[in-house]
Motif scaffolding. Structure first.
Motif, PDB file in Angstrom:
ATOM      1  N   ASP A 139      37.042  73.352 -96.114  1.00 37.43           N
ATOM      2  CA  ASP A 139      38.493  73.144 -96.543  1.00 37.43           C
ATOM      3  C   ASP A 139      38.339  72.314 -97.869  1.00 37.43           C
ATOM      4  OD1 ASP A 139      39.449  73.673 -94.161  1.00 37.43           O
ATOM      5  OD2 ASP A 139      39.494  71.734 -92.985  1.00 37.43           O
ATOM      6  N   ASP A 140      39.398  72.411 -98.468  1.00 43.75           N
ATOM      7  CA  ASP A 140      39.257  71.881 -99.833  1.00 43.75           C
ATOM      8  C   ASP A 140      38.791  70.320 -99.832  1.00 43.75           C
ATOM      9  OD1 ASP A 140      40.281  74.036-100.982  1.00 43.75           O
ATOM     10  OD2 ASP A 140      42.341  73.338-101.435  1.00 43.75           O
TER      11      ASP A 140
ATOM     12  N   GLY B  16      26.943  68.472 -91.811  1.00 42.17           N
ATOM     13  CA  GLY B  16      28.118  68.140 -92.309  1.00 42.17           C
ATOM     14  C   GLY B  16      29.183  68.814 -92.024  1.00 42.17           C
ATOM     15  N   ASP B  17      30.220  68.872 -92.904  1.00 47.91           N
ATOM     16  CA  ASP B  17      31.350  69.763 -92.822  1.00 47.91           C
ATOM     17  C   ASP B  17      31.268  71.155 -93.308  1.00 47.91           C
ATOM     18  OD1 ASP B  17      34.082  70.405 -92.779  1.00 47.91           O
ATOM     19  OD2 ASP B  17      34.917  68.709 -93.969  1.00 47.91           O
TER      20      ASP B  17
ATOM     21  N   VAL C 277      31.624  77.591 -97.974  1.00 50.01           N
ATOM     22  CA  VAL C 277      31.465  76.135 -97.940  1.00 50.01           C
ATOM     23  C   VAL C 277      30.781  75.494 -99.224  1.00 50.01           C
ATOM     24  CG1 VAL C 277      30.401  74.492 -96.305  1.00 50.01           C
ATOM     25  CG2 VAL C 277      31.265  76.357 -95.203  1.00 50.01           C
TER      26      VAL C 277
ATOM     27  N   SER D 140      33.702  73.399 -92.585  1.00 49.74           N
ATOM     28  CA  SER D 140      35.187  73.747 -92.593  1.00 49.74           C
ATOM     29  C   SER D 140      35.535  74.723 -93.709  1.00 49.74           C
ATOM     30  CB  SER D 140      36.002  72.802 -92.277  1.00 49.74           C
ATOM     31  OG  SER D 140      36.220  72.166 -93.500  1.00 49.74           O
TER      32      SER D 140
ATOM     33  N   SER E 191      35.977  69.263 -98.825  1.00 50.17           N
ATOM     34  CA  SER E 191      34.845  69.035 -97.962  1.00 50.17           C
ATOM     35  C   SER E 191      33.432  69.473 -98.789  1.00 50.17           C
ATOM     36  CB  SER E 191      34.989  70.031 -96.853  1.00 50.17           C
ATOM     37  OG  SER E 191      34.903  71.581 -97.006  1.00 50.17           O
TER      38      SER E 191
ATOM     39  N   ALA F 298      29.512  69.771 -97.463  1.00 53.66           N
ATOM     40  CA  ALA F 298      28.168  69.620 -96.641  1.00 53.66           C
ATOM     41  C   ALA F 298      26.944  69.361 -97.476  1.00 53.66           C
ATOM     42  CB  ALA F 298      27.996  71.098 -96.052  1.00 53.66           C
TER      43      ALA F 298
END
Ligand SMILES: Nc1nc2c(ncn2[C@@H]2O[C@H](COP(=O)(O)OP(=O)(O)OP(=O)(O)O)[C@@H](O)[C@H]2O)c(=O)[nH]1
Ligand SMILES: [Zn+2]
Length: 340
Positions: free
Chosen positions: A92-93, A87-88, A64, A90, A95, A97
């Motif tokens: 994922d591209d 926060g995020d 992350v 995931s 993203s 945190a």
């Protein structure tokens, strides 16, 4: 009451109050009670790559990207740090945190400012062991460099481990004579040999691998973590920077270790200033010698040019081993040798 419950369905009163009175008071500041925990895998110019606890489970990525959040102030975040993150997660591209807290560190491996870098830096946090990787030949082992790495380990409160590679090319005995009296643990590895002993030493703990170009450190890392290149490559793909160009330390969990051991490779660490290391800190790693320095004059550096050092008295009285005192003093002197 945890903040999560303030917005719970039972909390009717909260919504019935006049609006003005709900202005946040100090105690309502975010407490990040639902922050996740993670370890810092690598740091690259203000961007942190984290591995969250529970990585790979529902919606939680293996890697992350994160930035620091305001509550951290100026506190540095380094590889090996345990952090709390919101926060995020995931992975994922795109993203990102936010790191809201750094957990208190158990150890810090640091280096003093040097010519390339004007700031004293913490290189890795929370590692228990410093693995000094040295080839027995090709390139020839250099005692001065090993001594400097040992000083860094003792100063950091880390246990040193000598990992002597290329045992197929030379016998370790002569080299080990230099370290026997210090009681430094060691393992040897060789081309085609198995790594069982090294794996055992790495199991269940955090270790930093330090070694000069050509000693076989990459060979070891690739054997211990078959995915190592792919992992580092992935991080650089995300940050948009070339492989092995900017990452100076990188944490990897050991895939074959059920006890969650991890290693940090240090491909970018080329110098190792030790000017910050004080004799008093170094001698603490040798309690038997430390005890003999209680009566030393104020400011005694315990070197062999000190007129009234307790170590000399201990030698004369037969309480200390000459080889051990000599080796300790060699480490003291290594602090001020050029380069690591
Ligand atoms: N004979 C012998 N050669 C080895 C051994 N381990 C590694 N080598 C060789 O030593 C050379 C350097 O190995 P690397 O693993 O690339 O060394 P490194 O320390 O990572 O060096 P850099 O990649 O330059 O940072 C390579 O040609 C390896 O094949 C060993 O145990 N015995
Ligand atoms: Zn002294």
């Amino acid at each position: 009451m945890p903040p999560r419950q303030r917005y719970g369905t039972d909390d009717h009163e909260h919504y019935e109050r006049p609006r003005r009175r709900t202005r946040p008071r100090t105690k309502d500041r975010p407490s990040y009670a639902d922050a996740a925990e993670a370890v810092v895998v690598t740091v690259d110019r203000g961007r942190y790559t984290l591995r969250p606890d529970g990585a790979g489970s529902d919606g939680v990525g293996e890697r992350v990207m994160a930035m620091r959040a305001r509550p951290l102030g100026r506190k540095a975040v380094v590889v090996g740090d345990r952090v709390r993150v919101v926060g995020d997660l995931s992975g994922d591209d795109g993203s990102l945190a936010r790191i809201v807290e750094v957990t208190e560190r158990r150890t810090v491996l640091r280096r003093t400012a040097d010519d390339d870098d004007a700031i004293e830096r913490v290189i890795v946090a929370n590692a228990e062991q410093l693995v000094v990787v040295t080839a027995l030949a090709d390139p020839e082992p250099r005692t001065g460099l090993v001594d400097r790495a040992l000083v860094a380990a003792y100063d950091a409160g880390m246990q040193p481990l000598l990992c002597l590679t290329k045992a197929d090319l030379a016998d370790p005995d002569a080299f080990l004579t230099t370290y026997r009296s210090l009681g430094v643990p060691w393992v040897v590895t060789q081309r085609g040999g198995d790594l069982a002993e090294l794996r055992e030493r790495l199991a269940g703990r955090g270790s930093v691998l330090l070694g000069h170009s050509g000693v076989g450190k990459s060979t070891l890392v690739n054997a211990l973590v078959p995915d190592a290149d792919r992992e580092v490559g992935h991080v650089n793909a995300v940050t948009g920077r070339g492989r092995h160009t900017s990452v100076s330390a990188y944490l990897m969990t050991l895939p074959d270790d059920p006890a969650d051991g991890w290693i940090v490779d240090t491909p970018g660490i080329r110098s190792f200033g030790l000017a910050h290391v004080q004799p008093e800190d170094l001698i603490e790693a040798f309690p038997d010698l430390d005890e003999e320095t209680e009566e030393c004059p104020r400011g005694c550096t315990h070197g062999d040019d000190e007129p009234e050092c307790g170590l000399d008295e201990a030698l004369e009285a037969g309480r200390a081993d000459a080889d051990r005192v000599r080796s300790f003093r060699r480490l003291l002197a290594a602090r001020s040798e050029p380069a690591w």
